[in-house]
Design a protein around this motif. Structure first.
Motif, PDB file in Angstrom:
ATOM      1  N   LEU A  69       0.846  -1.226   0.018  1.00 14.18           N
ATOM      2  CA  LEU A  69      -0.075   0.060  -0.157  1.00 14.18           C
ATOM      3  C   LEU A  69       0.971   1.295  -0.069  1.00 14.18           C
ATOM      4  N   ALA A  76      -4.657   5.551   1.610  1.00 13.29           N
ATOM      5  CA  ALA A  76      -3.874   4.464   1.471  1.00 13.29           C
ATOM      6  C   ALA A  76      -4.355   3.750  -0.109  1.00 13.29           C
ATOM      7  N   LEU A  78      -4.014   0.649  -2.114  1.00 10.62           N
ATOM      8  CA  LEU A  78      -3.768  -0.961  -2.251  1.00 10.62           C
ATOM      9  C   LEU A  78      -3.064  -1.208  -3.826  1.00 10.62           C
ATOM     10  N   ILE A 112      -8.980   3.466   1.869  1.00 11.86           N
ATOM     11  CA  ILE A 112      -8.116   2.529   0.938  1.00 11.86           C
ATOM     12  C   ILE A 112      -8.772   2.836  -0.449  1.00 11.86           C
TER      13      ILE A 112
END
Length: 167
Positions: A69, A76, A78, A112
Motif C-alpha cells: 500500500l 492508502a 492498495l 483505501i
C-alpha cells in the motif's frame, strides 16, 4: 512449495510482518505465480520508501503472500496483494487484506483505494465482502494477453471498517 490450509484453528501458524530486503526473492516467487505481467525486482525495491506499507504473509517461515500500500496524506492505495498460486482459495487473501487494512489504520489513513481487473471475480467478491464500494472504472488500465483490460476502482472508508482482531 508446501500446501497450507487455513482455518480459525491454525491462524497461529501464520505471521504478517513488514517486508525486508531479504524477502524480495520470496516475494518475486509469489508475484510470478500469480500474474502474467509481474512487477520487477526494481519496483519492489521502491516499496521500501517511507510512504509505503509493504507486508509479507509467512507460513512456517515461508513467504506465501504479500501486500503493498502507498500512504499519501491519509489515503492508502492498495497497489498489490497476492497469494502464491499454490495457496489460493484457503482464506489467506482475506487474512492478509485484513492485516493490510489494520496497518493502514495504524498509519492514520481514512480510506483505501484500489483497482482490480474487471475479469477478477474472486478479488472483487473479496473486496466487496470487506465493505469496499465500486467508485469508478479506469479504461484500458491493465496489460492483457490480448491488448488492455479495464480496471474497476474500489474504495473503503476506514471509519466504516470493523477490524478482525484475530489477525
Amino acid at each position: 512449495m508446501e500446501t497450507v490450509t487455513t482455518t480459525q484453528d491454525d491462524v497461529s501458524t501464520l505471521e504478517v510482518r513488514a517486508a525486508t530486503l531479504e524477502d524480495i526473492l520470496g516475494v518475486l516467487e509469489v508475484e510470478g505465480s500469480g500474474y502474467d505481467f509481474p512487477w520487477s525486482e526494481g519496483v519492489f525495491n521502491d516499496c521500501f520508501k517511507d510512504n509505503y506499507i509493504f507486508l509479507v504473509l509467512c507460513h512456517q517461515g515461508h513467504i506465501v503472500g504479500y501486500s503493498v500500500l502507498s500512504d499519501i496524506v491519509g489515503e492508502a492505495h492498495l497497489l498489490n496483494i497476492c497469494i502464491h498460486k499454490a495457496h489460493q482459495g484457503k482464506g489467506l487473501g482475506k487474512y492478509l487484506l485484513n492485516a493490510a487494512i489494520k496497518a493502514a489504520l495504524s498509519k492514520g489513513c481514512d480510506s483505501i483505494l484500489l483497482e482490480v481487473r474487471v475479469s477478477n471475480q474472486t478479488a472483487k467478491l473479496m473486496y466487496e465482502s470487506f465493505g469496499f464500494s465500486m467508485i469508478g472504472c479506469r479504461k484500458n488500465y491493465y496489460p492483457a494477453k490480448e491488448g488492455r483490460e479495464d480496471a474497476l476502482m474500489y474504495q473503503l472508508l476506514l471509519s466504516d471498517f470493523l477490524v478482525d482482531e484475530t489477525v
